[in-house]
Scaffold this active site. Structure first.
Site, PDB file in Angstrom:
ATOM      1  N   ARG A  15     123.188  70.331   5.208  1.00  0.00           N
ATOM      2  CA  ARG A  15     122.064  71.181   4.865  1.00  0.00           C
ATOM      3  C   ARG A  15     122.413  72.654   5.103  1.00  0.00           C
ATOM      4  O   ARG A  15     123.409  72.971   5.756  1.00  0.00           O
ATOM      5  CB  ARG A  15     120.832  70.785   5.683  1.00  0.00           C
ATOM      6  CG  ARG A  15     120.234  69.447   5.290  1.00  0.00           C
ATOM      7  CD  ARG A  15     119.125  69.010   6.237  1.00  0.00           C
ATOM      8  NE  ARG A  15     119.635  68.660   7.560  1.00  0.00           N
ATOM      9  CZ  ARG A  15     118.869  68.263   8.568  1.00  0.00           C
ATOM     10  NH1 ARG A  15     117.559  68.171   8.406  1.00  0.00           N
ATOM     11  NH2 ARG A  15     119.408  67.945   9.729  1.00  0.00           N
ATOM     12  N   LYS A  75     120.226  72.998  11.943  1.00  0.00           N
ATOM     13  CA  LYS A  75     120.375  72.270  13.209  1.00  0.00           C
ATOM     14  C   LYS A  75     120.569  73.223  14.381  1.00  0.00           C
ATOM     15  O   LYS A  75     120.900  74.392  14.227  1.00  0.00           O
ATOM     16  CB  LYS A  75     121.563  71.302  13.132  1.00  0.00           C
ATOM     17  CG  LYS A  75     121.288  70.068  12.292  1.00  0.00           C
ATOM     18  CD  LYS A  75     120.018  69.340  12.698  1.00  0.00           C
ATOM     19  CE  LYS A  75     120.101  68.696  14.073  1.00  0.00           C
ATOM     20  NZ  LYS A  75     118.819  68.059  14.460  1.00  0.00           N
ATOM     21  N   TYR A  94     115.923  74.501  13.981  1.00  0.00           N
ATOM     22  CA  TYR A  94     115.551  73.409  14.887  1.00  0.00           C
ATOM     23  C   TYR A  94     116.341  73.558  16.179  1.00  0.00           C
ATOM     24  O   TYR A  94     117.551  73.856  16.150  1.00  0.00           O
ATOM     25  CB  TYR A  94     115.875  72.048  14.257  1.00  0.00           C
ATOM     26  CG  TYR A  94     114.955  71.630  13.148  1.00  0.00           C
ATOM     27  CD1 TYR A  94     113.601  71.405  13.381  1.00  0.00           C
ATOM     28  CD2 TYR A  94     115.436  71.450  11.852  1.00  0.00           C
ATOM     29  CE1 TYR A  94     112.749  71.013  12.359  1.00  0.00           C
ATOM     30  CE2 TYR A  94     114.590  71.063  10.815  1.00  0.00           C
ATOM     31  CZ  TYR A  94     113.249  70.848  11.083  1.00  0.00           C
ATOM     32  OH  TYR A  94     112.407  70.474  10.071  1.00  0.00           O
ATOM     33  N   HIS A  96     115.193  71.496  19.540  1.00  0.00           N
ATOM     34  CA  HIS A  96     115.085  70.240  20.300  1.00  0.00           C
ATOM     35  C   HIS A  96     115.685  70.411  21.699  1.00  0.00           C
ATOM     36  O   HIS A  96     116.626  69.711  22.100  1.00  0.00           O
ATOM     37  CB  HIS A  96     115.786  69.096  19.555  1.00  0.00           C
ATOM     38  CG  HIS A  96     115.247  68.833  18.192  1.00  0.00           C
ATOM     39  ND1 HIS A  96     113.976  68.338  17.978  1.00  0.00           N
ATOM     40  CD2 HIS A  96     115.791  69.003  16.954  1.00  0.00           C
ATOM     41  CE1 HIS A  96     113.766  68.211  16.679  1.00  0.00           C
ATOM     42  NE2 HIS A  96     114.845  68.615  16.040  1.00  0.00           N
ATOM     43  N   GLU A 118     110.549  73.090  15.208  1.00  0.00           N
ATOM     44  CA  GLU A 118     109.785  71.892  15.553  1.00  0.00           C
ATOM     45  C   GLU A 118     108.567  72.155  16.422  1.00  0.00           C
ATOM     46  O   GLU A 118     107.755  71.251  16.634  1.00  0.00           O
ATOM     47  CB  GLU A 118     110.683  70.844  16.223  1.00  0.00           C
ATOM     48  CG  GLU A 118     111.093  71.139  17.655  1.00  0.00           C
ATOM     49  CD  GLU A 118     112.346  71.996  17.756  1.00  0.00           C
ATOM     50  OE1 GLU A 118     112.843  72.161  18.888  1.00  0.00           O
ATOM     51  OE2 GLU A 118     112.828  72.497  16.718  1.00  0.00           O
ATOM     52  N   ASP A 270     116.299  62.923  18.385  1.00  0.00           N
ATOM     53  CA  ASP A 270     116.431  64.375  18.557  1.00  0.00           C
ATOM     54  C   ASP A 270     115.720  64.855  19.814  1.00  0.00           C
ATOM     55  O   ASP A 270     116.077  65.886  20.378  1.00  0.00           O
ATOM     56  CB  ASP A 270     115.855  65.119  17.349  1.00  0.00           C
ATOM     57  CG  ASP A 270     116.839  65.204  16.195  1.00  0.00           C
ATOM     58  OD1 ASP A 270     118.040  65.345  16.451  1.00  0.00           O
ATOM     59  OD2 ASP A 270     116.400  65.121  15.035  1.00  0.00           O
TER      60      ASP A 270
END
Length: 372
Positions: A15, A75, A94, A96, A118, A270
């Protein structure tokens, strides 16, 4: 503002933070975009596509990190990328962080301002930047689960939907949110016997109204989880506590009661995973077996369908990216409480309560930093 888009370096992560259409919007707003060469190759987007949209192509990731005022990724930054971040630089991706102390400390040490997709919220209490990938992961979970039930990956040799005269597989989905709902839709489409377990009666009522008698809905208790999990052929872990580590709902003791060759797919990995025996895996080596039960715990599931995932994610993130670029991060966060909820790290301080609690670190509310 100069926005930088580096190529993702996590294993089999194809991605990309911005697609050309998003670049064009940013350029029309008066911003500059620097994209690392080949950043979009994994989704079939070439450097010249970005150049046509108004971006400048950089030869290296180091150049992108060194020049950009804001880094837009998909990511969480790997530790080598964290070292390239600097004080005053904005990171929008993101993160996490709750199950990841090394990354949390690396971001704190960098001095950057890290805003997590997120934990950005909506007026209705949803998570609009997590939702697109939750949809993808929920649908994918049934695809990969059906494959893992085959003999070659170690499964029991069950066809998810069965055939006339032979029972269909029993699918149990823990969590009736976005991921769980899309998993249920896919599993029912393949004619499996599907049960969703959730602790919200309101959500269970919504699912019942949505799917009718084809879906079995169960209120979540330890007893209910155990009794359904041990009889399941495929269990989908779709539990989410926003920004926090996922609760461990399936114990190793439960695994020992399951039929050998049954499958667990942990969408929650995740955030640490909701099965006691879960550990993160990669698309290179996606499964492992514990007590005869196949575990699929890939931490970036939507990366396998990178093109669909990237465009879906950009549809959701672009308005927030524009706000950060147009106003600057301080004003954008001050003006929008939903975007403000995305602030996790600033100048070495943890600004998201669940992350601070997970790692026993000092918590500084974003409102205090911004004076709002």
């Amino acid at each position: 503002m100069l926005i930088g888009v580096p190529k993702e370096i996590k294993t089999h992560e194809y991605r990309v933070g911005l697609v050309p259409a998003s670049v064009r919007e940013l350029v029309l707003h008066g911003h500059k975009v620097l994209v690392e060469t080949a950043a979009g190759e994994g989704i079939g987007v070439k450097d010249h596509d970005y150049e046509k949209a108004g971006a400048v192509i950089a030869k290296t990731a180091a150049a992108v990190f060194a020049k950009a005022d804001m880094i837009v990724k998909v990511k969480e930054p790997q530790l080598e990328e964290c070292k390239r971040l600097r004080p005053g630089q904005v990171l929008f991706t993101y993160l996490h962080l709750a199950p990841d102390l090394p990354q949390t400390k690396a971001l704190m040490d960098s001095g950057c301002t890290a805003i997590a997709y997120e934990t950005v919220t909506s007026d209705r209490g949803g998570l609009p930047l997590l939702a697109p990938m939750s949809e993808v992961a929920g649908r994918m979970s049934i695809q990969v689960g059906a494959h893992c039930l085959e003999k070659e990956p170690g499964g029991s040799g069950i066809l998810l939907g069965g055939v006339p005269g032979v029972p269909a597989a029993r699918v149990v989905i823990l969590g009736g949110g976005v991921s769980g709902t899309h998993a249920a839709r896919m599993a029912m489409g393949l004619e499996a016997h599907v049960t969703v377990i959730d602790r919200s009666l309101d959500r269970l009522k919504q699912l019942d109204e949505m799917f009718g008698a084809k879906l079995n809905t169960i209120y979540a208790t330890v007893d209910a989880i155990e009794s359904h999990v041990v009889r399941a052929d495929l269990v989908i872990g779709a539990v989410l506590v926003p920004g926090a580590a996922a609760p461990k709902l399936v114990t190793r003791a439960m695994l020992k009661k399951m039929r050998k060759g049954s499958v667990l797919v942990d969408i929650s990995i995740d955030q640490g995973g909701c099965f006691e025996t879960s550990r993160p895996t990669t698309h290179d080596d996606p499964t492992f077996v514990v007590d005869g039960i196949v575990h699929y715990c890939v931490a970036n599931m939507p990366g396998a369908v990178a093109r669909t995932s990237t465009f879906a994610l950009n549809n959701a993130t672009l308005p927030f990216t524009l706000a950060l670029a147009d106003k600057g991060w301080r004003q954008a966060l001050a003006d929008d409480k939903n975007l403000r909820a995305g602030l996790n790290i600033h100048d070495g301080q943890v600004t998201y309560k669940a992350v601070a609690e997970a790692h026993k670190l000092k918590y500084v509310p974003a409102e205090k930093l911004l004076g709002v």
